[in-house]
Structures are given as structure tokens and as C-alpha cells.
Design a protein around this motif. Structure first.
Motif, mmCIF file in Angstrom:
data_model
loop_
_atom_site.group_PDB
_atom_site.id
_atom_site.type_symbol
_atom_site.label_atom_id
_atom_site.label_comp_id
_atom_site.label_asym_id
_atom_site.label_seq_id
_atom_site.Cartn_x
_atom_site.Cartn_y
_atom_site.Cartn_z
ATOM 1 N N ALA A 45 29.246 -3.127 37.095
ATOM 2 C CA ALA A 45 30.104 -2.926 35.933
ATOM 3 C C ALA A 45 29.445 -3.538 34.708
ATOM 4 N N MET A 46 29.504 -2.811 33.611
ATOM 5 C CA MET A 46 28.864 -3.255 32.382
ATOM 6 C C MET A 46 29.754 -2.950 31.186
ATOM 7 N N ALA A 47 29.654 -3.786 30.184
ATOM 8 C CA ALA A 47 30.398 -3.596 28.937
ATOM 9 C C ALA A 47 29.525 -4.098 27.794
ATOM 10 N N ARG A 102 15.739 -17.212 47.244
ATOM 11 C CA ARG A 102 15.091 -18.195 46.384
ATOM 12 C C ARG A 102 15.178 -17.772 44.905
ATOM 13 N N GLY A 103 15.210 -16.501 44.648
ATOM 14 C CA GLY A 103 15.305 -15.990 43.285
ATOM 15 C C GLY A 103 16.646 -15.302 43.045
ATOM 16 N N THR A 104 16.702 -14.494 41.962
ATOM 17 C CA THR A 104 17.913 -13.728 41.620
ATOM 18 C C THR A 104 17.541 -12.261 41.433
ATOM 19 N N PRO A 105 17.205 -11.582 42.514
ATOM 20 C CA PRO A 105 16.739 -10.193 42.365
ATOM 21 C C PRO A 105 17.829 -9.240 41.894
ATOM 22 N N ILE A 114 17.927 -6.634 38.658
ATOM 23 C CA ILE A 114 18.246 -5.202 38.702
ATOM 24 C C ILE A 114 19.400 -4.892 37.751
ATOM 25 N N ALA A 115 20.430 -5.761 37.692
ATOM 26 C CA ALA A 115 21.563 -5.543 36.803
ATOM 27 C C ALA A 115 21.119 -5.561 35.354
ATOM 28 N N THR A 116 20.216 -6.479 35.002
ATOM 29 C CA THR A 116 19.721 -6.517 33.618
ATOM 30 C C THR A 116 18.952 -5.258 33.279
ATOM 31 N N LEU A 117 18.125 -4.797 34.216
ATOM 32 C CA LEU A 117 17.345 -3.583 33.975
ATOM 33 C C LEU A 117 18.261 -2.378 33.763
ATOM 34 N N THR A 120 21.524 -2.358 32.963
ATOM 35 C CA THR A 120 22.401 -2.523 31.797
ATOM 36 C C THR A 120 21.655 -2.231 30.511
ATOM 37 N N GLU A 121 20.467 -2.782 30.370
ATOM 38 C CA GLU A 121 19.713 -2.556 29.129
ATOM 39 C C GLU A 121 19.315 -1.097 28.978
ATOM 40 N N THR A 122 18.960 -0.454 30.094
ATOM 41 C CA THR A 122 18.590 0.964 30.007
ATOM 42 C C THR A 122 19.809 1.808 29.624
ATOM 43 N N ALA A 123 20.960 1.558 30.259
ATOM 44 C CA ALA A 123 22.173 2.313 29.933
ATOM 45 C C ALA A 123 22.617 2.039 28.507
ATOM 46 N N GLN A 124 22.503 0.787 28.060
ATOM 47 C CA GLN A 124 22.896 0.452 26.691
ATOM 48 C C GLN A 124 22.018 1.156 25.671
ATOM 49 N N GLN A 125 20.733 1.245 25.972
ATOM 50 C CA GLN A 125 19.818 1.917 25.032
ATOM 51 C C GLN A 125 20.207 3.374 24.832
ATOM 52 N N HIS A 126 20.481 4.072 25.918
ATOM 53 C CA HIS A 126 20.839 5.495 25.796
ATOM 54 C C HIS A 126 22.236 5.658 25.182
ATOM 55 N N THR A 127 23.123 4.705 25.434
ATOM 56 C CA THR A 127 24.457 4.769 24.824
ATOM 57 C C THR A 127 24.373 4.594 23.320
ATOM 58 N N LEU A 128 23.555 3.642 22.882
ATOM 59 C CA LEU A 128 23.395 3.421 21.443
ATOM 60 C C LEU A 128 22.793 4.641 20.761
#
Length: 335
Positions: free
Chosen positions: A58-60, A103-106, A110-113, A115-123
Motif C-alpha cells: 500500500a502506498m500514498a 540481516r538486511g531490509t530487502p 523493494i517497497a521503495t523501488l 513506490t518511487e516508480t509508481a509515484q513517478q508515473h502518477t506525477l
């Protein structure tokens, strides 16, 4: 997260069917697959756990329309890791061999990738769309643009990620703008409600007028019938009076005739009684005329004695007795 237990200095891993496990020992791949269960030594093992189930993200985020209005976009992206081996080489899915914790936050990467891609196309879409159009048709346009953009994003296949579905939940303006946009619709709804109220009132007034007219017509008809009733009652009263007068005339005539006949009968009876009494008196006189005076005096005394009150004792003087005997025609008696 995989279940890891300790037993006799060794570790046992049991994973879920939706988790892909890669086990390297001294640089060599020993185990590779979902839902594995095996023993290993923590000092020589390198473990990676890659989830292969469908995951909801989920993203906003905020965007600006062509008329410089800020809007909030709410969307959900469903994705899954289709190539765990590639994903394990691009993202850090390694887990602690003693606890099984990443050990990491994979997943956050993935969520950042995504979200940023969806936000770019939305803008890109909303920057060329006015606010009114974005609120009406923006959901479908943004969903189509984000789905197309994620499908064409080269980094996702290179990371072993497939986008399953894209859903845009809502595009909402700021609170003040949203209230301003709702005002015309609310006014129109209020006007429709007022018009409905006026129409209902008009119908009610019309119905009341109809009811009043019906009541007035009923009163007029009732008055007319009452007038007919009064006329009929007058006619009946006159007829009754006439019948009563005629009956009284007949009864009076009958009573007069009866009285006349009765008077005539009484007069005739009186005449007959008078004649009979006259004949009787004449006979009585004739009978007394033929009787000597002494007998008449005796009858008169007897009749007088019958009509006198009761006398218990009577004292007569010699003079009275002598006079009485003289009147009776008898010789005088001694005292």
C-alpha cells in the motif's frame, strides 16, 4: 521467517512453502528451493530466505494537477519474486543462521523501488490533468499509467520481481478544495430537496382544496336534502291537519247528530213520562175525589207521620186531642 532449532551443536531449519531457501556451504550451493528442511552447521552455512508469495504494497503520495492543486493518491501494488536466485544476488535476503532473522531490509528496498516508480508515473499523468478531470477520470488513467510504467521498468525483471496487479484506491484533493467542490452538488441536492418539498406542499394544498370542495359540496347537498325534508314535513303536517280536521268534522257531526237524537229521545221520553205522570195524578185525584174527607185526613196524617222524624214520646194536652178529634169527625173523648 524460517524455524531454526538447536540440537547437539547443530542447527535444523524448517521453512514454509512460500519461502525459498538458498543454503551455501563454503561457497557452494547445497540446498535451493521452497519449503526445505535440513540440518546445517552455523559456522559454515550461508542462508538466504526469499518470499515467493504475492505481497500487497500500500502506498500514498502527493501530486499536483495541471491547475496547481495538491491531491493525495492512494494505491496498492501486488507483486511477487518470480526468480529467487536473481533476487538473492541483487538484494540482501541473508538470514542469521542462529535466529533466522534477516540481516538486511530487502522488502523495504523493494517497497521503495515500487513506490518511487509508481509515484513517478502518477506525477507524469496528473501534471497534465486538471483537478476536475483527475477526480472524475484520474483513477483509471493513473492505474493504467502505473501498470504500464512498472511493466516497462527494466530494474524489476533484473531484480527478479513481477508486478501482479495495480489498484488505485482514490485521488482526493485537499480538505478545503474538496468542500468547495462539494458545495455545488450539495446546493443542487438542496434545491432538488426544496423543489420536492414545494411540490409535496403543492400537492398537499391541492388535496386540501379538493377535500374542502368535497366537504362544501357535501354540506350543500345536505342543506338541499334538509330543505326537502322540511318541505316534506310541512306537507305531511298540512295533510295531517287536513285529515285531522276532516276527522274532527266527521266526529263533531256524528256527536251532534247523536246529541240531537239523544235530545229528541229524551224529549219524547219526558213527554211520555209527563203524560204518564199526568194520567197517574188525574187517576190519583179521581180516586181521592171519591173518598170521604175523613179518610183523606187519615191518609194525610199517615203520610205526614211517615215523613216526620222519629218521635220516641209525645205528650198531648186535652185541648189538642179534642181539636184533632173534632177535625177527624169523631165525637169528643173525655180527658
Amino acid at each position: 521467517m524460517a524455524d531454526i532449532t538447536r540440537r547437539f551443536g547443530r542447527r535444523h531449519l524448517r521453512s514454509a512453502p512460500t519461502a525459498h531457501i538458498r543454503h551455501h556451504r563454503r561457497g557452494k550451493l547445497v540446498h535451493d528451493g521452497p519449503g526445505l528442511s535440513f540440518w546445517y552447521r552455523s559456522l559454515t552455512a550461508a542462508l538466504s530466505e526469499i518470499p515467493v508469495d504475492d505481497r500487497e504494497l500500500a502506498m500514498a503520495f502527493h501530486a499536483r494537477t495541471a491547475d496547481f492543486q495538491d491531491v493525495t493518491v492512494q494505491a496498492t501494488v501486488t507483486y511477487r519474486i518470480s526468480d529467487p536466485a536473481v533476487a538473492a544476488t541483487r538484494l540482501d535476503f541473508s538470514v542469521d543462521p542462529d535466529t533466522g532473522v534477516w540481516r538486511g531490509t530487502p522488502l523495504e528496498q523493494i517497497a521503495t523501488l515500487l513506490t518511487e516508480t509508481a509515484q513517478q508515473h502518477t506525477l507524469d499523468v496528473l501534471a497534465r490533468t486538471p483537478l476536475a478531470t483527475a477526480l472524475v477520470d484520474g483513477v483509471a488513467a493513473v492505474r493504467e499509467s502505473v501498470a504500464t510504467g512498472l511493466a516497462a521498468e527494466p530494474r524489476l525483471p533484473a531484480t527478479g520481481i513481477d508486478v501482479v496487479a495495480v489498484r488505485v484506491v482514490a485521488i482526493r484533493p485537499e480538505a478545503e478544495v474538496e468542500r468547495a467542490l462539494r458545495t455545488p452538488a450539495r446546493e443542487q441536492i438542496q434545491q432538488e430537496a426544496d423543489r420536492s418539498v414545494y411540490e409535496r406542499r403543492a400537492v398537499a394544498v391541492e388535496r386540501e382544496r379538493t377535500i374542502a370542495e368535497n366537504e362544501l359540496a357535501s354540506k350543500i347537498e345536505l342543506a338541499r336534502r334538509e330543505e326537502q325534508l322540511v318541505d316534506q314535513r310541512g306537507t305531511n303536517a298540512r295533510r295531517e291537519a287536513e285529515e285531522k280536521s276532516a276527522a274532527d268534522g266527521v266526529r263533531t257531526a256524528a256527536e251532534a247528530d247523536r246529541t240531537v237524537r239523544l235530545a229528541r229521545a229524551e224529549a219524547a221520553a219526558a213527554r211520555e213520562v209527563g203524560a204518564a205522570r199526568a194520567e197517574a195524578q188525574a187517576a190519583w185525584l179521581r180516586a181521592h175525589a171519591e173518598v170521604d174527607p175523613g179518610t183523606l185526613h187519615a191518609l194525610a196524617a199517615t203520610r205526614l207521620a211517615e215523613n216526620l222524624p222519629r218521635i220516641d214520646s209525645l205528650t198531648l194536652s186535652p185541648d189538642v186531642v179534642t181539636g184533632l178529634l173534632t177535625r177527624l169527625g169523631r165525637p169528643e173523648a173525655g180527658a
